[in-house]
Each structure stands twice: as C-alpha cells, then as structure tokens.
Design an enzyme around this catalytic site. Structure first.
Site, mmCIF file in Angstrom:
data_model
loop_
_atom_site.group_PDB
_atom_site.id
_atom_site.type_symbol
_atom_site.label_atom_id
_atom_site.label_comp_id
_atom_site.label_asym_id
_atom_site.label_seq_id
_atom_site.Cartn_x
_atom_site.Cartn_y
_atom_site.Cartn_z
ATOM 1 N N CYS A 7 0.766 -1.230 0.026
ATOM 2 C CA CYS A 7 0.106 0.013 -0.010
ATOM 3 C C CYS A 7 0.778 1.223 0.004
ATOM 4 O O CYS A 7 0.768 2.103 -0.768
ATOM 5 C CB CYS A 7 -0.780 0.056 1.167
ATOM 6 S SG CYS A 7 -2.187 1.475 1.170
ATOM 7 N N CYS B 16 -6.002 -0.820 8.457
ATOM 8 C CA CYS B 16 -7.167 -0.081 7.951
ATOM 9 C C CYS B 16 -8.163 -1.181 7.903
ATOM 10 O O CYS B 16 -9.629 -0.761 8.237
ATOM 11 C CB CYS B 16 -7.006 0.681 6.965
ATOM 12 S SG CYS B 16 -6.386 0.192 5.352
#
Length: 351
Positions: free
Chosen positions: A94, A193
């Site tokens: 990410c 997340c």
C-alpha cells in the site's frame, strides 16, 4: 517559501507532521487519499478529521479518490493471497503503490510541488559516497515503521520527508497538545485499516472468500479436527484452532490444494532458512555475492543475524544463525545493517 504536500490520514501522527512543518515555515498543502468507505483513519471519518486539521492550520486540503487503486492493489491482492494459502502483507504494498507513489505524482503533476511528507516513524539520509538515499529506523524504536517502507524507490525517498523520524511518540502527543490540534486526543490506530473498518481480518475476508470446510491434520496426516476455511489461519497461530491435544499445537503450514491446515508442536514452527522474491534494495545496490545482515520476518519481531545469498531472478536465500519461529509465506523479510534498511522482499517458502 518551501512547499510540501503532507499526507493526512486524520490521525495524530500525520496531523503533527503537518503542524510541525507549518510551524517551521513550510507552505503546507494537505492531501488525503480516499481509500474506502467506513470507519478508520483511512476512511470517511479520517477525511473529516484531516479537513479539520487543514482548516485549523489555515492550509489547503485536497482529496484524491483512490478507491479503485486501493481495490486493485490491496483488496484484490489480499483476497488472492489468502485464497492461495499465504498471508499477504498489505502495508508495504500500500505504501508504494497506493500512497507514496500516487501522492508524489499528484504533488508534482497537479500542484507543482516536488516534496511530500507523512507521519511515518522512519528517517531518510543521503550517502554522498554511493549517491544513494538511505532509509533508516526511527529514533523511537517502539514506533519504528521502516519495516513497512522497504519497498520505496530512490525517487520516492528523494522526494519524501518524515518529520516524526527524530521524535518519540510522547513528543508527538505533547506537540499535538501544544498546538491544540483537534486530533490531539485521538486514540492510537492499532490495526490494519481493513481490520478497523470491518471489525476483524476474518470478517473482511469472509466478504470475498466463501467458507470451505476442510481437515486440520498433524504432520503425519492424521485428522485432528475441522476448519471453516484456510483463510482463517496463519502460520504460527496457536489460539482458536478448536482442537484438544496433550501439548499446545501451532499452525505449521497451509495446504490450499488439499484444503488442509497442518499443525505441529512449537519446535516444528522454527525454520533454519527461507527464500524471498520481489526484492527491493532500497538503500544499497543489489548484492551479487553473499552478505551478512539482520532480518525482521514480521513487524514486531526482533532483527536476527542472517546470511543473505543471492539467487537467480533477483531472489535471495536467507540462512538464519538460529532457526526462526513462524516464517510465513506472503510476509516481508526486511534486511538491516544497524538502523539502515538495506532492502526487503516477500517470503516465498521456508526450508
């Protein structure tokens, strides 16, 4: 005046990074990536808090819709990995593909600014002898995030600032309070997340992967129990196996082809070596002969001494001085020389 685009998640760390640079005289522009809907610092709630910080500092705030990029590079990547019986590490993927690369590109192409900053705990230095930027551990070892940043390129390092790299977390909180930031008392983000947004990794994966029952077996193939899907398990796991035994049992392997979870005693989870692929040598040229280093095979593990042996196709073999617990395909093996991140890659298999 120096200009910098600060990535704002809505958390206290990125807020302090922006406030610190603003206080130092930088012309700050806030940038938030919209990664997904829901709770959490990377979601809708985070965007509101990020906007509030920019309003408080009196700086512009940009939001970029990155949901498609996040879906492809993280969600699809995770689902495919878990289905194949590995445990992918989404954060380093990410950082490179979703966050740092797109942020720096947006800063340069849309805003005409050549530097970005984030609230990560890491440091960057420049080695004049080699002409290379070096990624380093943060001063606060308990918060160091260099493990997740090994995949950054020289171009990204050259255009990135980590204002919190020299700070302790206690200093970050103190600065947030001094600046009276609206995020000063915001709780620490403790999970991925996706976990924050879905409650658990299992709940997230169950949205995409059908539960498929199979056998839990010992290393001889004896059936000890049943599982509801290999994506619910990871190597080294002890709790939640749902089987009774005379001694504690751990997951030692996942067999996606036969849909089996293989368990054994703790000793059988220790492996003397492994191979890694998709290497990125972040701070040094790619080695052509064996080197000595220290390696972290998971975020919270201690760096351990290792011999690094280059293989074909830019892969490496890692031979540990002492067998390591829970070597997990899909996770990152990150190599260090003291506080310098040499590079890292994704664990393929163990021996």
């Amino acid at each position: 005046m120096n200009k910098v685009v600060v990535g704002l998640s809505g958390g206290v760390d990125s807020s302090v990074a922006a406030a610190t640079l603003h206080h130092q005289g930088y012309e700050v522009v806030g940038l938030t990536l919209w990664l997904m809907k829901g709770k959490g610092q990377c979601c809708s709630e985070g965007m509101v808090d990020a906007a509030s910080i920019c309003e408080q500092l009196g700086v512009p705030h940009h939001i970029v819709d990155s949901r498609d990029v996040f879906q492809t590079n993280i969600v699809d990547y995770l689902v495919a990995g878990y289905e194949s019986g590995i445990t992918p590490l989404p954060c380093s993927q990410c950082n490179k593909a979703v966050k740092f690369g797109p942020m720096l590109r947006y800063a340069r192409e849309e805003l005409g600014i050549d530097r970005i900053a984030t609230g990560h705990y890491a440091r960057i230095s420049y080695d004049a002898e080699t002409g290379l930027y070096q990624l380093r551990r943060a001063v606060d070892s308990s918060k160091d995030q260099s493990y997740f940043l090994y995949d950054l390129t020289q171009d990204l390092l050259s255009g990135t600032m980590f204002p919190l790299g020299e700070m302790l977390k206690t200093e970050t909180r103190r600065i947030a309070a001094e600046f009276n930031l609206t995020t000063a008392d915001k709780p620490e983000s403790m999970d991925l997340c996706l976990v924050e947004a879905n409650g658990s990794m299992q709940a997230f994966l169950d949205k995409f992967i059908p539960q498929k029952e199979g056998d839990i077996v010992d290393q001889s193939g004896k059936v000890l129990g049943q599982h509801t899907g290999i994506h619910h398990y990871t190597i080294g796991q002890r709790k939640g196996l749902g089987i009774a035994a005379a001694e504690p049992l751990y997951v030692v392997a996942l067999d996606a082809v036969r849909n089996r979870v293989i368990v054994g005693d703790r000793a059988s989870t220790h492996k003397p070596e492994c191979t890694a692929a998709r290497l990125n040598w972040v701070s040094i040229p790619e080695p052509t002969s064996p080197i000595r280093a220290e390696v972290q095979v998971r975020y919270r593990s201690k760096a351990e001494p290792v011999s690094v042996i280059p293989l074909e196709d830019s892969r490496i073999k890692l031979v540990f001085d002492e067998p390591q617990f829970g070597i997990t395909p899909g996770q990152a093996a990150v190599l260090y020389d003291g506080d310098i991140v040499l590079g890292g890659g994704i664990i393929e298999r163990f021996e």
